[in-house]
Design a protein around this motif. Sequence first.
Motif, PDB file in Angstrom:
ATOM      1  N   SER A  69     -19.575  24.638 -25.103  1.00  0.00           N
ATOM      2  CA  SER A  69     -18.680  25.609 -25.753  1.00  0.00           C
ATOM      3  C   SER A  69     -17.639  24.926 -26.622  1.00  0.00           C
ATOM      4  CB  SER A  69     -17.991  26.467 -24.687  1.00  0.00           C
ATOM      5  OG  SER A  69     -17.167  25.659 -23.858  1.00  0.00           O
TER       6      SER A  69
ATOM      7  N   ALA B  79      -9.018  33.790 -27.530  1.00  0.00           N
ATOM      8  CA  ALA B  79      -8.746  35.169 -27.110  1.00  0.00           C
ATOM      9  C   ALA B  79      -8.309  35.207 -25.642  1.00  0.00           C
ATOM     10  CB  ALA B  79      -9.994  36.032 -27.318  1.00  0.00           C
ATOM     11  N   ILE B  80      -8.945  34.413 -24.792  1.00  0.00           N
ATOM     12  CA  ILE B  80      -8.579  34.386 -23.377  1.00  0.00           C
ATOM     13  C   ILE B  80      -7.185  33.800 -23.198  1.00  0.00           C
ATOM     14  CG2 ILE B  80      -9.190  33.378 -21.153  1.00  0.00           C
ATOM     15  CD1 ILE B  80     -12.132  33.475 -22.170  1.00  0.00           C
TER      16      ILE B  80
ATOM     17  N   SER C 199     -23.263  36.111 -15.892  1.00  0.00           N
ATOM     18  CA  SER C 199     -23.142  36.772 -17.188  1.00  0.00           C
ATOM     19  C   SER C 199     -23.843  38.126 -17.197  1.00  0.00           C
ATOM     20  CB  SER C 199     -23.724  35.868 -18.279  1.00  0.00           C
ATOM     21  OG  SER C 199     -23.681  36.503 -19.527  1.00  0.00           O
TER      22      SER C 199
ATOM     23  N   LEU D 286     -16.874  30.107 -20.028  1.00  0.00           N
ATOM     24  CA  LEU D 286     -16.500  29.079 -21.009  1.00  0.00           C
ATOM     25  C   LEU D 286     -16.194  27.758 -20.323  1.00  0.00           C
ATOM     26  CD1 LEU D 286     -14.237  30.926 -23.597  1.00  0.00           C
ATOM     27  CD2 LEU D 286     -16.401  29.776 -24.049  1.00  0.00           C
TER      28      LEU D 286
ATOM     29  N   GLU E 136     -12.721  39.637 -19.382  1.00  0.00           N
ATOM     30  CA  GLU E 136     -12.093  38.440 -19.949  1.00  0.00           C
ATOM     31  C   GLU E 136     -12.100  37.288 -18.943  1.00  0.00           C
ATOM     32  OE1 GLU E 136      -8.252  39.593 -21.163  1.00  0.00           O
ATOM     33  OE2 GLU E 136      -8.942  40.776 -22.892  1.00  0.00           O
TER      34      GLU E 136
ATOM     35  N   ASN F  41     -12.108  27.881 -31.044  1.00  0.00           N
ATOM     36  CA  ASN F  41     -13.159  28.677 -30.441  1.00  0.00           C
ATOM     37  C   ASN F  41     -12.603  30.083 -30.226  1.00  0.00           C
ATOM     38  OD1 ASN F  41     -14.445  29.916 -27.895  1.00  0.00           O
ATOM     39  ND2 ASN F  41     -15.895  28.304 -28.443  1.00  0.00           N
ATOM     40  N   ARG F  42     -13.249  31.050 -30.830  1.00  0.00           N
ATOM     41  CA  ARG F  42     -12.700  32.407 -30.843  1.00  0.00           C
ATOM     42  C   ARG F  42     -12.552  32.974 -29.435  1.00  0.00           C
ATOM     43  NH1 ARG F  42     -12.408  36.205 -34.929  1.00  0.00           N
ATOM     44  NH2 ARG F  42     -13.592  34.797 -36.278  1.00  0.00           N
ATOM     45  N   SER F  43     -13.564  32.814 -28.601  1.00  0.00           N
ATOM     46  CA  SER F  43     -13.510  33.382 -27.247  1.00  0.00           C
ATOM     47  C   SER F  43     -12.439  32.699 -26.406  1.00  0.00           C
ATOM     48  CB  SER F  43     -14.875  33.247 -26.568  1.00  0.00           C
ATOM     49  OG  SER F  43     -15.860  33.955 -27.285  1.00  0.00           O
TER      50      SER F  43
ATOM     51  N   ARG G 227     -21.348  41.451 -16.173  1.00  0.00           N
ATOM     52  CA  ARG G 227     -21.062  42.155 -17.427  1.00  0.00           C
ATOM     53  C   ARG G 227     -21.719  43.533 -17.473  1.00  0.00           C
ATOM     54  NH1 ARG G 227     -21.728  37.315 -21.913  1.00  0.00           N
ATOM     55  NH2 ARG G 227     -19.681  36.329 -21.569  1.00  0.00           N
TER      56      ARG G 227
ATOM     57  N   ASN H 147     -15.550  35.868 -18.913  1.00  0.00           N
ATOM     58  CA  ASN H 147     -15.746  35.044 -20.116  1.00  0.00           C
ATOM     59  C   ASN H 147     -15.058  33.690 -19.982  1.00  0.00           C
ATOM     60  OD1 ASN H 147     -17.242  37.041 -21.375  1.00  0.00           O
ATOM     61  ND2 ASN H 147     -15.454  37.944 -22.398  1.00  0.00           N
TER      62      ASN H 147
END
Length: 437
Positions: A275, A324-325, A219, A269, A262, A319-321, A223, A265
């Motif tokens: 998560s 999104a993926i 991470s 996750l 992404e 789960n937003r993340s 990142r 991430n």
Amino acid sequence: MRHSLRFKVALVFSALTTLLLVAQALGVKTLAEAQEEKLIAALIRDDIANVLQGYRANPALLPPFDVRLNGYVSAADQPPVALPPTTRELPVGTHEIVLDDREIHIAVVPFGTGRLYRVYDFSVYEKQFRKVINVLMAGTGVFALLTIWLSYGLSGLLVRQVAGLARQVKALRLGGSIPINPGKYDEIELVGLVEAFNDYHGRMADMIEREKEFTGNVSHELRTPLTTIKTSCELLEEDPAIGAKSRVRLRQIVRAADSMRELVNALLLLAREESTQDVEPVRLTRMIETALAPFADRLARNGVKTVIDMDSNVHIAANRSALAIVLSNLTDNAVRHTSSGHVRFSYTDGWLHIGDSGSGIPAHALPHVFDRFYQARPEQPSDRGIGIGLAIVKKLCDRYGWSIEMHSEPDRGTCVSLCLPLASPGSVWPDARPASS
């Protein structure tokens, strides 16, 4: 259906004991009946010898001659019995016949020019014998029921340590960290099992700790340079000395950095079990617009139309993340394989449908599209992927319980359907704004 170890031990023990009791009772019954027949045969043999000797010594003691039977009918310690005419056809020896609902024995022996029929009635004795046998069988049934009750109680003593071990293992699974003490168990097999489990649990704890450290390092270490790359590209893009071709290259670098972020991430996750608890209401149209943003230039260049055909107020619990993926990878696939036509998003009955008018997928490839590193058909070098995007999508969908289906025909496009539950109604979220298509 699964049963407890205690139930299985009790079942086997009681079934085996009951089987042995029944076999013993049947054996005793068979042996007793055989001994009864031998006793009756011996009594008849001794009695008939004495009777013949007495009749020969004193013929006056002979009973009346029965012409029907061509012989003398003699009864032992009872009034004369009227035998049926068919008795005449019996051969010499001892026989059993039913007379007036009684089983009687008849000894047939030659006597002079005729025969002697000696009648014995053991019905009273046989009734008492049957009562004893019935009591024996009833006692066997009572002992069988008692065995079942005792088996269940004794099985609890036998498996109590196994049950205790199961409780301690469950406590470890729920967050305990103290190893199981093998000194609490008497059985050698359980002690070995506890030691093996403690060793396995320790190695698993070390592996989880290393995994947490690794994901933390990933991470930070990935990142940070990705953010630096993106920031540097944004600053370079503001430099008026940069030419048009260089700006195109910068945007490609930015998109590659976004894709790498992404992917990082997604991997993080998948590596974090907790998560799955981070579920919140999100606006679906907002998520779709965000997923489409990196592909706006390519869609415009190819003349591909995007359509978001749904209510802008649709909110789903996710789960937003992770969502999104998933949307980013599915949108990337749709855009990559659509050189003209449209990419359409619609939401009906809890299902999000992502359809395109692209090249489609062959029928033989559909069952494998979610396999790691699988590619349905060779792609252009500029669009070549590594075959991991849909595998990550499938993993995330499995993690959060989202059903996913894919329907496609070559040269007629592809439609991916994703089951996303609606968020609970009656709540308002601050990110409401109309969606554009």
